[in-house]
Design an enzyme around this catalytic site. Structure first.
Site, PDB file in Angstrom:
ATOM      1  N   GLU A   1       0.850  -1.208   0.000  1.00  0.00           N
ATOM      2  CA  GLU A   1       0.000   0.000   0.000  1.00  0.00           C
ATOM      3  C   GLU A   1       0.875   1.244   0.000  1.00  0.00           C
ATOM      4  O   GLU A   1       1.817   1.333   0.783  1.00  0.00           O
ATOM      5  CB  GLU A   1      -0.876   0.016   1.265  1.00  0.00           C
ATOM      6  CG  GLU A   1      -1.775  -1.194   1.384  1.00  0.00           C
ATOM      7  CD  GLU A   1      -2.365  -1.344   2.796  1.00  0.00           C
ATOM      8  OE1 GLU A   1      -2.174  -0.442   3.638  1.00  0.00           O
ATOM      9  OE2 GLU A   1      -2.995  -2.373   3.034  1.00  0.00           O
TER      10      GLU A   1
ATOM     11  N   LYS B   1       2.267   4.653   1.081  1.00  0.00           N
ATOM     12  CA  LYS B   1       2.217   5.304   2.400  1.00  0.00           C
ATOM     13  C   LYS B   1       1.915   6.776   2.189  1.00  0.00           C
ATOM     14  O   LYS B   1       2.792   7.559   1.830  1.00  0.00           O
ATOM     15  CB  LYS B   1       3.554   5.111   3.118  1.00  0.00           C
ATOM     16  CG  LYS B   1       3.548   5.594   4.550  1.00  0.00           C
ATOM     17  CD  LYS B   1       4.799   5.113   5.270  1.00  0.00           C
ATOM     18  CE  LYS B   1       4.794   5.498   6.736  1.00  0.00           C
ATOM     19  NZ  LYS B   1       4.797   6.935   6.972  1.00  0.00           N
TER      20      LYS B   1
ATOM     21  N   ASP C   1       1.213  10.574   2.775  1.00  0.00           N
ATOM     22  CA  ASP C   1       1.851  11.495   3.696  1.00  0.00           C
ATOM     23  C   ASP C   1       0.803  12.473   4.203  1.00  0.00           C
ATOM     24  O   ASP C   1       0.592  13.532   3.632  1.00  0.00           O
ATOM     25  CB  ASP C   1       2.974  12.231   2.952  1.00  0.00           C
ATOM     26  CG  ASP C   1       3.991  12.764   3.918  1.00  0.00           C
ATOM     27  OD1 ASP C   1       3.870  12.488   5.121  1.00  0.00           O
ATOM     28  OD2 ASP C   1       4.912  13.469   3.464  1.00  0.00           O
TER      29      ASP C   1
ATOM     30  N   TYR D   1      -6.817   2.373   5.570  1.00  0.00           N
ATOM     31  CA  TYR D   1      -5.847   1.291   5.429  1.00  0.00           C
ATOM     32  C   TYR D   1      -5.970   0.194   6.486  1.00  0.00           C
ATOM     33  O   TYR D   1      -5.273  -0.802   6.397  1.00  0.00           O
ATOM     34  CB  TYR D   1      -4.418   1.825   5.369  1.00  0.00           C
ATOM     35  CG  TYR D   1      -4.017   2.764   6.480  1.00  0.00           C
ATOM     36  CD1 TYR D   1      -3.922   2.340   7.788  1.00  0.00           C
ATOM     37  CD2 TYR D   1      -3.702   4.087   6.189  1.00  0.00           C
ATOM     38  CE1 TYR D   1      -3.540   3.197   8.793  1.00  0.00           C
ATOM     39  CE2 TYR D   1      -3.317   4.959   7.191  1.00  0.00           C
ATOM     40  CZ  TYR D   1      -3.241   4.505   8.502  1.00  0.00           C
ATOM     41  OH  TYR D   1      -2.861   5.367   9.484  1.00  0.00           O
TER      42      TYR D   1
ATOM     43  N   LYS E   1      10.770   3.511   3.119  1.00  0.00           N
ATOM     44  CA  LYS E   1      10.686   4.950   2.884  1.00  0.00           C
ATOM     45  C   LYS E   1      11.428   5.351   1.610  1.00  0.00           C
ATOM     46  O   LYS E   1      12.455   4.773   1.266  1.00  0.00           O
ATOM     47  CB  LYS E   1      11.307   5.711   4.080  1.00  0.00           C
ATOM     48  CG  LYS E   1      10.647   5.397   5.407  1.00  0.00           C
ATOM     49  CD  LYS E   1       9.232   5.926   5.490  1.00  0.00           C
ATOM     50  CE  LYS E   1       9.165   7.394   5.816  1.00  0.00           C
ATOM     51  NZ  LYS E   1       9.451   7.735   7.201  1.00  0.00           N
TER      52      LYS E   1
ATOM     53  N   CYS F   1      23.698  45.253 -13.432  1.00  0.00           N
ATOM     54  CA  CYS F   1      23.783  43.865 -13.873  1.00  0.00           C
ATOM     55  C   CYS F   1      25.137  43.284 -13.467  1.00  0.00           C
ATOM     56  O   CYS F   1      26.172  43.887 -13.734  1.00  0.00           O
ATOM     57  CB  CYS F   1      23.606  43.803 -15.390  1.00  0.00           C
ATOM     58  SG  CYS F   1      23.998  42.180 -16.061  1.00  0.00           S
TER      59      CYS F   1
ATOM     60  N   CYS G   1      27.119  42.787 -17.058  1.00  0.00           N
ATOM     61  CA  CYS G   1      27.506  43.870 -17.967  1.00  0.00           C
ATOM     62  C   CYS G   1      27.441  45.250 -17.306  1.00  0.00           C
ATOM     63  O   CYS G   1      27.713  46.255 -17.963  1.00  0.00           O
ATOM     64  CB  CYS G   1      26.629  43.850 -19.222  1.00  0.00           C
ATOM     65  SG  CYS G   1      24.951  44.422 -18.918  1.00  0.00           S
TER      66      CYS G   1
ATOM     67  N   CYS H   1      17.981  43.159 -16.312  1.00  0.00           N
ATOM     68  CA  CYS H   1      19.137  43.919 -16.778  1.00  0.00           C
ATOM     69  C   CYS H   1      18.725  44.629 -18.055  1.00  0.00           C
ATOM     70  O   CYS H   1      18.177  44.011 -18.961  1.00  0.00           O
ATOM     71  CB  CYS H   1      20.300  42.967 -17.060  1.00  0.00           C
ATOM     72  SG  CYS H   1      21.478  43.630 -18.247  1.00  0.00           S
TER      73      CYS H   1
ATOM     74  N   CYS I   1      24.760  42.729 -23.184  1.00  0.00           N
ATOM     75  CA  CYS I   1      25.058  41.955 -21.975  1.00  0.00           C
ATOM     76  C   CYS I   1      25.500  40.544 -22.375  1.00  0.00           C
ATOM     77  O   CYS I   1      24.757  39.817 -23.040  1.00  0.00           O
ATOM     78  CB  CYS I   1      23.824  41.892 -21.082  1.00  0.00           C
ATOM     79  SG  CYS I   1      24.070  40.849 -19.635  1.00  0.00           S
TER      80      CYS I   1
HETATM   81  S1  IVH Z   1      -0.615   0.845   8.875  1.00  0.00           S
HETATM   82  C1  IVH Z   1       0.101  -0.968  12.841  1.00  0.00           C
HETATM   83  N1  IVH Z   1      -0.901   1.579   6.398  1.00  0.00           N
HETATM   84  O1  IVH Z   1       2.171   5.652   8.514  1.00  0.00           O
HETATM   85  C2  IVH Z   1      -0.070  -0.374  11.503  1.00  0.00           C
HETATM   86  N2  IVH Z   1      -0.051   3.171   7.933  1.00  0.00           N
HETATM   87  O2  IVH Z   1       4.397   5.011  10.698  1.00  0.00           O
HETATM   88  C3  IVH Z   1      -0.041   1.095  11.513  1.00  0.00           C
HETATM   89  N3  IVH Z   1       0.401   5.368   6.958  1.00  0.00           N
HETATM   90  O3  IVH Z   1       0.757   6.566  11.554  1.00  0.00           O
HETATM   91  C4  IVH Z   1      -0.353   1.796  10.305  1.00  0.00           C
HETATM   92  N4  IVH Z   1      -0.251   4.878   4.926  1.00  0.00           N
HETATM   93  O4  IVH Z   1      -0.246   7.544   9.469  1.00  0.00           O
HETATM   94  C5  IVH Z   1      -0.504   1.942   7.619  1.00  0.00           C
HETATM   95  N5  IVH Z   1      -1.234   2.090   4.164  1.00  0.00           N
HETATM   96  C6  IVH Z   1      -0.857   2.454   5.395  1.00  0.00           C
HETATM   97  C7  IVH Z   1      -0.391   3.763   5.671  1.00  0.00           C
HETATM   98  C8  IVH Z   1       0.016   4.077   6.960  1.00  0.00           C
HETATM   99  C9  IVH Z   1       0.226   5.826   5.713  1.00  0.00           C
HETATM  100  C10 IVH Z   1       0.953   6.171   8.078  1.00  0.00           C
HETATM  101  C11 IVH Z   1       0.069   6.198   9.292  1.00  0.00           C
HETATM  102  C12 IVH Z   1       0.896   5.747  10.443  1.00  0.00           C
HETATM  103  C13 IVH Z   1       2.293   5.821   9.905  1.00  0.00           C
HETATM  104  C14 IVH Z   1       3.097   4.668  10.458  1.00  0.00           C
END
Ligand code: IVH
Length: 677
Positions: free
Chosen positions: A116, A118, A120, A228, A317, A411, A414, A429, A435
């Site tokens: 999945e 992640k 932000d 999630y 990450k 400038c 020049c 300029c 120039c």
């Molecule tokens: S699972 C025990 N799934 O990442 C499982 N987290 O460092 C906990 N996050 O605080 C989370 N996408 O805010 C999970 N597909 C995803 C996620 C996800 C983003 C974030 C979430 C959590 C942090 C974990």
């Protein structure tokens, strides 16, 4: 109207709007024109205002936000909200796999993982009782969070009541609230227009929007939620695999990430990571990694937890796109049209996968906005192919002796005067073609691939030619002799011959390329093409009045003014004459009368990466052919051009049954319409 009929109308409106919202905000698949939606919503509000006792807490009209709070209440999470362990490379992933397999004696083959993106954003918990949203809370420290129920109710991808049936009596759904990139841009643009503070990135914008005590503010922010996992489940059961749970949540009305996938074995996880990593910048939202979860709940249970993180999941990450470094100095670069750009010289820092030692500071307004001093600790961002930016200053690390950035009055190349034109952010300029910096930039532009395409005449060589005094304008390129070229450092016979041959080749060009190559302000490739098609020949263009120029698609008063200035300048005309005398030439082209706009009345959308044209040029060419180019797909869209990495716009087009073509088909269409690429 009898009450029973009114009630029936209300029921029908509630059902329709709820279903449209779900299609639009959760499935990215709009099914009604905006006007129809607005009319129904208006009617619903009217009925509810006239009959307040009919107003239900889960009515779609209640997404606008209630009364402001004095402070957020506290929420204790029945099931703690944990965090994840991180992996940064393939080795960390291998280790995670090995650790898991070692603990699962019964598993012999590769493990199955749910992958999945992640997101932000901000982790939240939503509690449903009997299918109705009761409470929304932040993660907080994992044990206790803040009650943000009022705010989450305004987010349209969060169902106020669950769809379908079979959901547990108590169901806690967890996920991420985030702000899509497009909404973030819009929000910041609006803030800029109003002279208000902008957000540094979509994550901060999402956090700031969610932390509002006044839910009416949150309601206006473009927030989304993607689920999630689940927390508390009582009075019912769920499937026994992570990916299946997500499917079930989708059935009940939640948004889940459409990029999620199930794969076998850790190698496949790494492949998934690589492939999504390549598409990261074209996703409509920010992600900072990929989460891999052992798919089977039974195996998850066997693996258990260590301190605050599960053993059955890991977050791989991406390299950070933002880093902290020091501003060593600010220098000023002079561009082709004389614009002076402040450039930050930075202590080299690894960010977004490369080492960055320069970043643009754009212009004086930006330097003022950042209030940056030389010596400051700054946050640098490099996302994808975008040039590195200084996004903010860490004020806490500022020392009193750090110097302000002083803009030059002359400038730096020049020494000509520097001016700021009215209504413009840029300093310029005024030296024009005396120039050396502008000379170099003009020659580089002239020789570039999309202009006269002089192969082998790269930036370094242009700089040498100007610095050595061999060339000071584009016409002089054609007076270069082999003898003179050979005087340059590191220039061999063969290279000199090649450059002379390339210059010779470049003389046969096309009218649009020639107009573009002249580097007239605001005249890009597409405008050059429109001008060429409209006037057909250089003399006709030269003789055009301002009025006639304004008749050309793409040409507004500012562009017309720059064109007239160019045509009225003796030195510009002399340069064109010298080029023609040197043998630069092109065939006249047939003028395209207005009716020759085969795409007139059509609306196109361009999305994804276009390898050959680039998106901007593709849009410009489509406009030249009469099409309107829009940023979003709707029922009014005629056709979508989709390149690799196309995401939600492509999905929406497919869902709406709109024609989709690839770049190759677009190129074929342009060529068939007589556009010379
Ligand atoms: S699972 C025990 N799934 O990442 C499982 N987290 O460092 C906990 N996050 O605080 C989370 N996408 O805010 C999970 N597909 C995803 C996620 C996800 C983003 C974030 C979430 C959590 C942090 C974990």
């Amino acid at each position: 109207m009898p009450v029973a009929d009114l009630l029936q109308e209300l029921e029908s409106l509630l059902g329709k709007i709820d279903s449209w919202n779900h299609q639009y905000y959760v499935l990215d698949h709009p099914t009604v024109p905006d006007a129809e939606y607005d009319r129904s919503m208006q009617r619903l509000v009217e009925l509810e205002t006239q009959n307040p006792h009919w107003l239900r807490p889960d009515s779609p009209s209640q997404r606008v936000g209630g009364q402001p709070l004095a402070q957020f209440g506290q929420v204790t999470h029945d099931v703690p909200m944990l965090s994840l362990d991180n992996a940064f490379n393939d080795q960390d992933m291998q280790d995670f796999n090995r650790r898991s397999l070692d603990r699962l004696a019964d598993v012999t083959g590769p493990l199955e993982f749910a992958c999945e993106p992640k997101l932000d954003g901000i982790a939240v918990s939503l509690l449903y009782r009997g299918g109705v949203l009761q409470r929304g809370a932040t993660r907080g420290d994992g044990a206790t969070g803040e009650d943000i129920t009022q705010n989450v109710r305004t987010i349209r991808s969060i169902p106020l009541s669950l769809r379908g049936k079979g959901y547990p009596e108590m169901l806690e759904v967890r996920g991420e609230i985030y702000m899509p990139k497009a909404g973030f841009e819009r929000l910041n643009n609006r803030a800029r227009e109003r002279g208000e503070k902008t957000f540094v990135n979509p994550r901060n914008a999402a956090a700031g929007s969610l932390r509002q005590l006044d839910p009416r503010i949150t309601a206006e922010r473009p927030l989304e939620m993607c689920c999630y996992s689940v927390g508390l489940v009582k009075g019912g059961s769920l499937p026994d695999q992570q990916a299946r749970v997500l499917e079930r949540l989708q059935d009940w009305g939640f948004r889940i990430n459409s990029e999620s996938a199930v794969v076998q074995g850790i190698e496949a996880c790494n492949d998934y990571y690589e492939s999504l990593s390549a598409r990261r910048d074209s996703l409509p939202y920010d992600i900072d990694g990929i989460v891999f979860k052992v798919n089977e709940f039974q195996l998850q249970e066997q693996l258990g937890f260590v301190s605050r993180a599960p053993r059955w999941a890991i977050a791989r990450k991406f390299p950070a796109q933002e880093e902290v470094t020091r501003l060593l100095d600010v220098e000023f670069q002079v561009g082709r049209t004389g614009v002076i750009t402040p450039v930050a010289r930075l202590e080299p820092v690894f960010v977004g996968g490369v080492t960055v030692s320069n970043a643009t500071l754009h212009n004086r307004d930006e330097v003022d906005r950042l209030d940056v001093r030389i010596g400051d600790t700054v946050i640098v961002r490099r996302a994808g192919d975008v040039i590195p930016q200084v996004v903010s200053v860490v004020i806490e690390y500022r020392l009193p002796h750090f110097r302000r950035v002083i803009f030059p009055e002359h400038c730096p190349v020049c020494q000509s005067a520097v001016e700021r034109e009215e209504g413009e952010a840029a300093l310029r300029c005024m030296g024009g073609l005396i120039c050396a910096a502008q000379q170099k930039a003009a020659i580089k532009h002239f020789a570039s691939r999309r202009a006269l395409n002089v192969e082998g005449l790269g930036d370094k060589l242009v700089e040498q030619l100007v610095d050595e005094g061999l060339v000071s304008n584009v016409a002089e390129l054609y007076t270069l002799s082999k003898e003179r070229l050979l005087k340059l450092d590191r220039m061999g016979e063969k290279s000199a011959d090649n450059i002379l041959a390339a210059l010779q080749d470049s003389k046969r060009t096309t009218l649009p390329r020639f107009i573009f190559a002249l580097g007239i302000r605001e005249v890009g490739e597409a405008t050059a093409l429109s001008l060429a098609r409209h006037f057909g020949s250089w003399p006709a263009l030269l003789a055009s009045s301002e009025r006639q120029l304004l008749d050309v698609d793409d040409v507004g008063p500012i562009v017309a003014d720059h064109l007239r200035q160019f045509f009225d300048s003796l030195s510009s005309l002399e340069m064109v004459r010298s080029l023609c005398d040197a043998g630069v030439g092109w065939p006249d082209i047939e003028c395209a009368p207005e009716r020759d706009q085969p795409l007139a009345g059509q609306t196109w959308v361009v999305t994804g990466k276009l390898e050959t044209l680039g998106r901007d040029d593709a849009k410009a060419y489509l406009q030249t052919l009469g099409a309107k180019v829009a940023g979003t797909v709707s029922v009014k869209t005629t056709c979508v051009v989709a390149g690799p990495g196309a995401g939600s716009k492509l999905a929406k087009a497919e869902a709406l049954g709109i024609d989709v073509v690839d770049e190759e088909s677009l190129l074929a269409l342009l060529v068939a319409q007589g556009i010379q690429l």
